[in-house]
Design a protein around this motif. Sequence first.
Motif, PDB file in Angstrom:
ATOM      1  N   TRP A 139      67.148  50.136  19.358  1.00 32.54           N
ATOM      2  CA  TRP A 139      66.082  49.166  19.074  1.00 32.54           C
ATOM      3  C   TRP A 139      66.488  48.257  17.910  1.00 32.54           C
ATOM      4  O   TRP A 139      66.327  47.043  17.968  1.00 32.54           O
ATOM      5  N   GLU A 140      67.015  48.853  16.845  1.00 29.41           N
ATOM      6  CA  GLU A 140      67.420  48.061  15.680  1.00 29.41           C
ATOM      7  C   GLU A 140      68.510  47.060  16.056  1.00 29.41           C
ATOM      8  O   GLU A 140      68.495  45.923  15.589  1.00 29.41           O
ATOM      9  N   ASP A 141      69.437  47.464  16.907  1.00 26.50           N
ATOM     10  CA  ASP A 141      70.477  46.541  17.365  1.00 26.50           C
ATOM     11  C   ASP A 141      69.878  45.434  18.227  1.00 26.50           C
ATOM     12  O   ASP A 141      70.262  44.267  18.110  1.00 26.50           O
ATOM     13  N   PHE A 142      68.922  45.791  19.076  1.00 24.42           N
ATOM     14  CA  PHE A 142      68.260  44.809  19.937  1.00 24.42           C
ATOM     15  C   PHE A 142      67.517  43.763  19.111  1.00 24.42           C
ATOM     16  O   PHE A 142      67.731  42.568  19.281  1.00 24.42           O
ATOM     17  N   VAL A 143      66.652  44.208  18.190  1.00 26.78           N
ATOM     18  CA  VAL A 143      65.880  43.239  17.399  1.00 26.78           C
ATOM     19  C   VAL A 143      66.740  42.572  16.343  1.00 26.78           C
ATOM     20  O   VAL A 143      66.409  41.482  15.864  1.00 26.78           O
ATOM     21  N   GLY A 144      67.871  43.191  15.992  1.00 25.23           N
ATOM     22  CA  GLY A 144      68.781  42.587  15.029  1.00 25.23           C
ATOM     23  C   GLY A 144      69.334  41.249  15.490  1.00 25.23           C
ATOM     24  O   GLY A 144      69.725  40.413  14.672  1.00 25.23           O
ATOM     25  N   ILE A 196      59.854  53.829  20.350  1.00 25.73           N
ATOM     26  CA  ILE A 196      59.836  53.356  18.964  1.00 25.73           C
ATOM     27  C   ILE A 196      58.463  53.606  18.348  1.00 25.73           C
ATOM     28  O   ILE A 196      58.356  54.093  17.219  1.00 25.73           O
ATOM     29  N   LYS A 197      57.422  53.321  19.109  1.00 25.25           N
ATOM     30  CA  LYS A 197      56.060  53.597  18.626  1.00 25.25           C
ATOM     31  C   LYS A 197      55.893  55.086  18.357  1.00 25.25           C
ATOM     32  O   LYS A 197      55.360  55.482  17.321  1.00 25.25           O
ATOM     33  N   GLU A 198      56.386  55.915  19.261  1.00 26.60           N
ATOM     34  CA  GLU A 198      56.305  57.366  19.089  1.00 26.60           C
ATOM     35  C   GLU A 198      57.060  57.812  17.834  1.00 26.60           C
ATOM     36  O   GLU A 198      56.576  58.646  17.070  1.00 26.60           O
ATOM     37  N   GLY A 199      58.239  57.244  17.606  1.00 26.59           N
ATOM     38  CA  GLY A 199      59.017  57.585  16.427  1.00 26.59           C
ATOM     39  C   GLY A 199      58.309  57.210  15.138  1.00 26.59           C
ATOM     40  O   GLY A 199      58.319  57.979  14.162  1.00 26.59           O
ATOM     41  N   GLY A 240      74.346  46.152  13.160  1.00 27.09           N
ATOM     42  CA  GLY A 240      74.326  47.601  12.999  1.00 27.09           C
ATOM     43  C   GLY A 240      73.415  48.110  11.901  1.00 27.09           C
ATOM     44  O   GLY A 240      73.412  49.300  11.619  1.00 27.09           O
ATOM     45  N   SER A 241      72.638  47.225  11.271  1.00 24.76           N
ATOM     46  CA  SER A 241      71.751  47.643  10.175  1.00 24.76           C
ATOM     47  C   SER A 241      70.634  48.548  10.673  1.00 24.76           C
ATOM     48  O   SER A 241      70.115  48.369  11.771  1.00 24.76           O
ATOM     49  N   THR A 242      70.249  49.508   9.831  1.00 27.19           N
ATOM     50  CA  THR A 242      69.066  50.314  10.111  1.00 27.19           C
ATOM     51  C   THR A 242      67.837  49.519   9.672  1.00 27.19           C
ATOM     52  O   THR A 242      67.946  48.529   8.943  1.00 27.19           O
ATOM     53  N   GLU A 258      65.098  29.829  14.979  1.00 27.67           N
ATOM     54  CA  GLU A 258      65.226  29.206  16.296  1.00 27.67           C
ATOM     55  C   GLU A 258      63.975  29.560  17.103  1.00 27.67           C
ATOM     56  O   GLU A 258      63.734  30.741  17.388  1.00 27.67           O
ATOM     57  N   PRO A 259      63.161  28.568  17.478  1.00 26.07           N
ATOM     58  CA  PRO A 259      61.886  28.831  18.166  1.00 26.07           C
ATOM     59  C   PRO A 259      61.994  29.734  19.392  1.00 26.07           C
ATOM     60  O   PRO A 259      61.148  30.610  19.589  1.00 26.07           O
ATOM     61  N   GLU A 260      63.019  29.576  20.218  1.00 22.11           N
ATOM     62  CA  GLU A 260      63.138  30.415  21.411  1.00 22.11           C
ATOM     63  C   GLU A 260      63.420  31.866  21.035  1.00 22.11           C
ATOM     64  O   GLU A 260      62.865  32.788  21.643  1.00 22.11           O
ATOM     65  N   LEU A 261      64.238  32.091  20.035  1.00 25.61           N
ATOM     66  CA  LEU A 261      64.492  33.469  19.590  1.00 25.61           C
ATOM     67  C   LEU A 261      63.238  34.090  18.991  1.00 25.61           C
ATOM     68  O   LEU A 261      62.952  35.270  19.220  1.00 25.61           O
ATOM     69  N   ILE A 262      62.482  33.309  18.251  1.00 27.71           N
ATOM     70  CA  ILE A 262      61.238  33.821  17.663  1.00 27.71           C
ATOM     71  C   ILE A 262      60.242  34.145  18.771  1.00 27.71           C
ATOM     72  O   ILE A 262      59.544  35.164  18.715  1.00 27.71           O
ATOM     73  N   ARG A 263      60.191  33.332  19.826  1.00 26.21           N
ATOM     74  CA  ARG A 263      59.313  33.617  20.968  1.00 26.21           C
ATOM     75  C   ARG A 263      59.713  34.952  21.603  1.00 26.21           C
ATOM     76  O   ARG A 263      58.870  35.791  21.883  1.00 26.21           O
ATOM     77  N   GLN A 264      60.998  35.172  21.811  1.00 27.96           N
ATOM     78  CA  GLN A 264      61.486  36.421  22.395  1.00 27.96           C
ATOM     79  C   GLN A 264      61.184  37.610  21.473  1.00 27.96           C
ATOM     80  O   GLN A 264      60.822  38.698  21.932  1.00 27.96           O
ATOM     81  N   TYR A 265      61.344  37.403  20.177  1.00 21.65           N
ATOM     82  CA  TYR A 265      61.071  38.454  19.194  1.00 21.65           C
ATOM     83  C   TYR A 265      59.592  38.839  19.211  1.00 21.65           C
ATOM     84  O   TYR A 265      59.242  40.013  19.158  1.00 21.65           O
ATOM     85  N   ARG A 266      58.743  37.825  19.296  1.00 18.58           N
ATOM     86  CA  ARG A 266      57.302  38.088  19.387  1.00 18.58           C
ATOM     87  C   ARG A 266      56.993  38.925  20.625  1.00 18.58           C
ATOM     88  O   ARG A 266      56.218  39.875  20.567  1.00 18.58           O
ATOM     89  N   TYR A 267      57.619  38.568  21.755  1.00 16.66           N
ATOM     90  CA  TYR A 267      57.384  39.332  22.980  1.00 16.66           C
ATOM     91  C   TYR A 267      57.847  40.777  22.809  1.00 16.66           C
ATOM     92  O   TYR A 267      57.172  41.712  23.241  1.00 16.66           O
ATOM     93  N   ALA A 268      58.987  40.992  22.183  1.00 21.67           N
ATOM     94  CA  ALA A 268      59.503  42.348  21.984  1.00 21.67           C
ATOM     95  C   ALA A 268      58.526  43.204  21.174  1.00 21.67           C
ATOM     96  O   ALA A 268      58.548  44.434  21.278  1.00 21.67           O
TER      97      ALA A 268
END
Length: 126
Positions: free
Chosen positions: A94-99, A45-48, A107-109, A25-35
């Motif tokens: 973070w994993e739940d957010f990007v999931g 997350i970067k620190e981890g 709930g995937s890691t 879905e283009p809008e979800l991919i746009r949001q994912y790119r922004y994240a």
Amino acid sequence: MQGYKVKEFGQPVKRYVQILSLMDEPELIRQYRYAHSKEGFWPEIKEGIRTVGILEMELYIYGNTEVMIVETPLDFDWNTAMGKLAGLPRQQEWEDFVGRFQVCPEGSTSDEKWHKMDRMFYLYED
């Protein structure tokens, strides 16, 4: 075609390559790119990622297919690092957010979402 500069670490490194499907879905991919942009990426997350010993992580996208390239020191142990990463602050959040954008069970890691790719060719040394 655009090329991408590769960092030099002054030491031999291992490379891991993995693949993941995103919702088509283009809008979800746009949001994912922004994240994953400099402005949208969560600093914890970067620190981890750095904390577990990853030297570099790059994400590439084609349509709804994402490829991740990870470079680590030669003595890096993937399973140990991913176990540690999963328990760091905000990692599962973070994993739940990007999931929401990824084709994966809720709930995937990170390690459960990504599929390791096998290298089948390189410019062989003589």
